[in-house]
Motif scaffolding. Structure first.
Motif, PDB file in Angstrom:
ATOM      1  N   LYS A   1      -3.197   6.059  -3.157  1.00 17.48           N
ATOM      2  CA  LYS A   1      -2.234   5.819  -4.228  1.00 17.48           C
ATOM      3  C   LYS A   1      -2.950   5.546  -5.548  1.00 17.48           C
ATOM      4  CE  LYS A   1       1.569   3.906  -1.500  1.00 17.48           C
ATOM      5  NZ  LYS A   1       2.353   2.686  -1.217  1.00 17.48           N
ATOM      6  N   GLU A   2      -4.029   4.753  -5.485  1.00 18.71           N
ATOM      7  CA  GLU A   2      -4.787   4.466  -6.701  1.00 18.71           C
ATOM      8  C   GLU A   2      -5.408   5.735  -7.266  1.00 18.71           C
ATOM      9  OE1 GLU A   2      -7.666   1.532  -5.697  1.00 18.71           O
ATOM     10  OE2 GLU A   2      -6.167  -0.044  -5.366  1.00 18.71           O
ATOM     11  N   LEU A   3      -5.966   6.573  -6.400  1.00 18.87           N
ATOM     12  CA  LEU A   3      -6.566   7.819  -6.875  1.00 18.87           C
ATOM     13  C   LEU A   3      -5.519   8.732  -7.499  1.00 18.87           C
ATOM     14  CD1 LEU A   3      -9.045   8.598  -3.969  1.00 18.87           C
ATOM     15  CD2 LEU A   3      -9.611   7.841  -6.284  1.00 18.87           C
TER      16      LEU A   3
ATOM     17  N   SER B   1      -5.423   0.276   4.004  1.00 16.69           N
ATOM     18  CA  SER B   1      -6.342   0.335   2.872  1.00 16.69           C
ATOM     19  C   SER B   1      -6.563   1.774   2.412  1.00 16.69           C
ATOM     20  CB  SER B   1      -7.670  -0.335   3.223  1.00 16.69           C
ATOM     21  OG  SER B   1      -8.319   0.365   4.251  1.00 16.69           O
TER      22      SER B   1
ATOM     23  N   GLU C   1      -2.706   7.767  -8.948  1.00 19.25           N
ATOM     24  CA  GLU C   1      -2.321   7.186 -10.240  1.00 19.25           C
ATOM     25  C   GLU C   1      -3.373   7.463 -11.308  1.00 19.25           C
ATOM     26  OE1 GLU C   1      -1.631   3.078  -9.514  1.00 19.25           O
ATOM     27  OE2 GLU C   1       0.241   3.424  -8.421  1.00 19.25           O
ATOM     28  N   GLU C   2      -4.651   7.367 -10.942  1.00 19.88           N
ATOM     29  CA  GLU C   2      -5.713   7.672 -11.893  1.00 19.88           C
ATOM     30  C   GLU C   2      -5.672   9.137 -12.317  1.00 19.88           C
ATOM     31  OE1 GLU C   2      -9.488   6.592 -10.299  1.00 19.88           O
ATOM     32  OE2 GLU C   2      -8.940   4.466 -10.067  1.00 19.88           O
TER      33      GLU C   2
ATOM     34  N   GLU D   1      -3.487   2.746   0.325  1.00 16.36           N
ATOM     35  CA  GLU D   1      -3.551   2.121  -1.006  1.00 16.36           C
ATOM     36  C   GLU D   1      -4.587   2.811  -1.883  1.00 16.36           C
ATOM     37  OE1 GLU D   1      -1.682  -0.277  -2.430  1.00 16.36           O
ATOM     38  OE2 GLU D   1      -0.428  -0.064  -0.648  1.00 16.36           O
ATOM     39  N   ARG D   2      -5.738   3.170  -1.305  1.00 18.13           N
ATOM     40  CA  ARG D   2      -6.772   3.853  -2.086  1.00 18.13           C
ATOM     41  C   ARG D   2      -6.289   5.225  -2.551  1.00 18.13           C
ATOM     42  NH1 ARG D   2     -10.183   3.853  -5.872  1.00 18.13           N
ATOM     43  NH2 ARG D   2     -11.970   5.199  -5.577  1.00 18.13           N
TER      44      ARG D   2
END
Length: 56
Positions: free
Chosen positions: A45-47, A39, A49-50, A42-43
């Motif tokens: 990676k999201e940060l 997790s 991408e943002e 994944e977090r």
């Protein structure tokens, strides 16, 4: 002391309790850290991408 059926019941109890104990140890040492680590990855990676989306 024990009759044969009581002895089998006691052995069944010990077997089930031991399996439960080792399952608890397995979950606490492998499954939960793997879940938390996944997790976090994944977090991150999201940060990322943002952040990349805001730069464009």
């Amino acid at each position: 002391m024990f009759e044969f059926d009581q002895y089998l019941g006691f052995l069944a109890f010990l077997t089930i309790a031991t399996m439960g104990f080792w399952l608890l140890i397995f979950i606490a040492t492998f499954v939960v850290p793997y879940w938390i680590g996944g997790s976090l990855v994944e977090r991150l990676k999201e940060l990322k991408e943002e952040r990349d989306a805001r730069k464009k």
